[in-house]
Design an enzyme around this catalytic site. Structure first.
Site, PDB file in Angstrom:
ATOM      1  N   MET A 138      38.120  35.237  41.918  1.00 17.05           N
ATOM      2  CA  MET A 138      38.843  36.515  42.706  1.00 17.05           C
ATOM      3  C   MET A 138      40.565  37.348  42.142  1.00 17.05           C
ATOM      4  O   MET A 138      40.249  36.904  40.330  1.00 17.05           O
ATOM      5  CB  MET A 138      39.530  35.168  43.781  1.00 17.05           C
ATOM      6  N   CYS A 139      41.120  37.743  42.437  1.00 18.46           N
ATOM      7  CA  CYS A 139      42.468  38.420  42.126  1.00 18.46           C
ATOM      8  C   CYS A 139      41.915  39.591  42.017  1.00 18.46           C
ATOM      9  O   CYS A 139      40.891  39.979  41.182  1.00 18.46           O
ATOM     10  CB  CYS A 139      43.353  37.995  40.989  1.00 18.46           C
ATOM     11  N   GLY A 140      43.006  40.937  41.973  1.00 25.05           N
ATOM     12  CA  GLY A 140      42.488  42.029  41.984  1.00 25.05           C
ATOM     13  C   GLY A 140      43.814  42.381  40.668  1.00 25.05           C
ATOM     14  O   GLY A 140      44.366  42.579  41.395  1.00 25.05           O
ATOM     15  N   ARG A 167      40.700  41.010  47.672  1.00 19.64           N
ATOM     16  CA  ARG A 167      40.362  39.715  45.905  1.00 19.64           C
ATOM     17  C   ARG A 167      41.841  38.852  46.493  1.00 19.64           C
ATOM     18  O   ARG A 167      42.038  37.539  45.431  1.00 19.64           O
ATOM     19  CB  ARG A 167      40.341  40.473  44.415  1.00 19.64           C
ATOM     20  N   ALA A 218      46.929  41.627  42.940  1.00 21.05           N
ATOM     21  CA  ALA A 218      46.680  40.951  44.186  1.00 21.05           C
ATOM     22  C   ALA A 218      46.003  40.154  44.180  1.00 21.05           C
ATOM     23  O   ALA A 218      45.072  39.101  42.953  1.00 21.05           O
ATOM     24  CB  ALA A 218      45.868  41.668  45.159  1.00 21.05           C
TER      25      ALA A 218
END
Length: 361
Positions: free
Chosen positions: A1-3, A30, A171
């Site tokens: 995940m994570c943007g 994300r 994010a």
């Protein structure tokens, strides 16, 4: 995940923070609302040659006393030219921490070693002043982050009021560590800023390694150590950035064995010397870099640059793109096209290989 998404103007064209906020908001799926952040380079032209020190002060306690302790520490080595609460929009997010900034310069006797001294100051404040965390400590740049959604952090810190020639953003989707303000990205030390998607499974080894050189990991997430590794290898040890990246995300031994002899010896030496700096795990990383960075051909970078890199088998996505003087790096092409629909070039960097955007000379 994570943007993650970052962009830079190679001509140092100043761009509103509104652009990076729009791009990051398109990546909010994300994250999970437990951390978002931005860093802008060139945002403090009035104090361009001074340190802009951003500090979190625990709002559940007497934060004025905490702030005084921070200021007393700074005044041991130099002068606070101006300090103030970072302007925010009230009512957007739960204000767990007061965000304070100090514009600062060193006393003359520390000028020749001011970067080392600034690192010492950051480590001391984070380690010894209960309720205070330095989250930005470079010149003419600023980090803005909190435990909230991307649009909330952008509105809270009024990101659209700042202009910079390079922006990085993140994010967060916390996995192994809790979501809190200090754990949000970007992570910063001096002019190094890091946003990271993935997991540094070698964190324990990397942490012990940087702490043997005086760094102190106090922000409770693995990404903090990445900023310290770049500072150690590139600024302190003067390792050319291409080889520093090779130390952090090294080639496999069979690849090294097939390199020309001179190059093979260099990469063997890097892996042996910096074995404890090698980062394992899935990651995509964007880095805002430091002036004075050395390159393989002997060039010394006089302006900031932006790097993008992945782990050596690319377990996290990374996309790069160009449009005129702009270079973009992101976890998704859609975020880039959200703010720049027509692109000159789009490509996917190979696993373990670096993308670099440099200021034009």
């Amino acid at each position: 995940m994570c943007g993650i998404i970052g962009f830079m103007s190679r001509t140092k064209r100043m761009i509103s923070g509104e652009k990076i906020a729009i791009a990051l908001d398109s990546l909010k799926e994300r994250g999970n609302g437990q951390g978002s952040g931005y860093v802008g380079y060139g945002i403090y032209p009035k104090y361009a040659d001074k340190y802009a020190i951003h500090v979190f002060l625990d709002n559940t306690r007497d934060y004025d006393k905490i702030r005084e302790k921070v200021q007393d520490t700074l005044q041991l080595y130099g002068y606070v030219l101006k300090d103030e609460e970072i302007p925010t929009e009230e009512g957007i997010i739960n204000k767990d921490y007061i965000s304070w900034r100090f514009f600062y310069e060193f006393d003359e006797k520390y000028r020749n070693s001011e970067e080392d001294k600034m690192v010492d100051i950051v480590m001391d404040i984070n380690d010894k002043i209960d309720g205070a965390f330095v989250f930005s400590s470079g010149k003419n740049l600023g980090v803005f982050k909190a435990a909230a959604w991307p649009n909330e952090v952008a509105e809270y810190f009024k990101i659209d009021k700042y202009k910079g020639y390079m922006w990085l953003s993140h994010a967060r989707y916390p996995t192994n560590t809790r979501g809190w303000w200090g754990g949000a990205h970007p992570f910063n030390l001096l002019n190094w800023s890091v946003v990271h998607n993935g997991e540094i499974t070698s964190y324990g080894t990397n942490k012990r390694y940087v702490e043997s050189f005086g760094y102190k990991c106090k922000l409770l997430t693995d990404t903090e150590v990445v900023a310290y590794l770049f500072d150690l290898l590139v600024r302190k040890h003067k390792v050319p950035v291409e080889y520093a990246v090779s130390a952090l995300a090294p080639r496999f031994w069979d690849e090294i064995d097939n390199l020309p002899e001179e190059e093979r010896k260099i990469h063997e030496a890097i892996r042996i010397t910096y074995g404890s700096a090698m980062m394992n795990g899935p990651f995509g990383i964007i880095v805002g870099t430091h002036e004075g960075m050395v390159f393989m051909n002997g060039d010394v970078e006089q302006g900031n640059a932006m790097l993008g890199l992945t782990d050596r088998i690319k377990l996290r996505p990374l996309i790069a793109a160009e449009k005129d003087d702009l270079v973009f790096v992101s976890s998704e092409e859609a975020a880039i096209r959200k703010i720049c629909p027509e692109l000159d070039r789009v490509w996917m960097p190979d696993a373990g290989r670096m993308v670099i955007a440099r200021i034009e000379k």
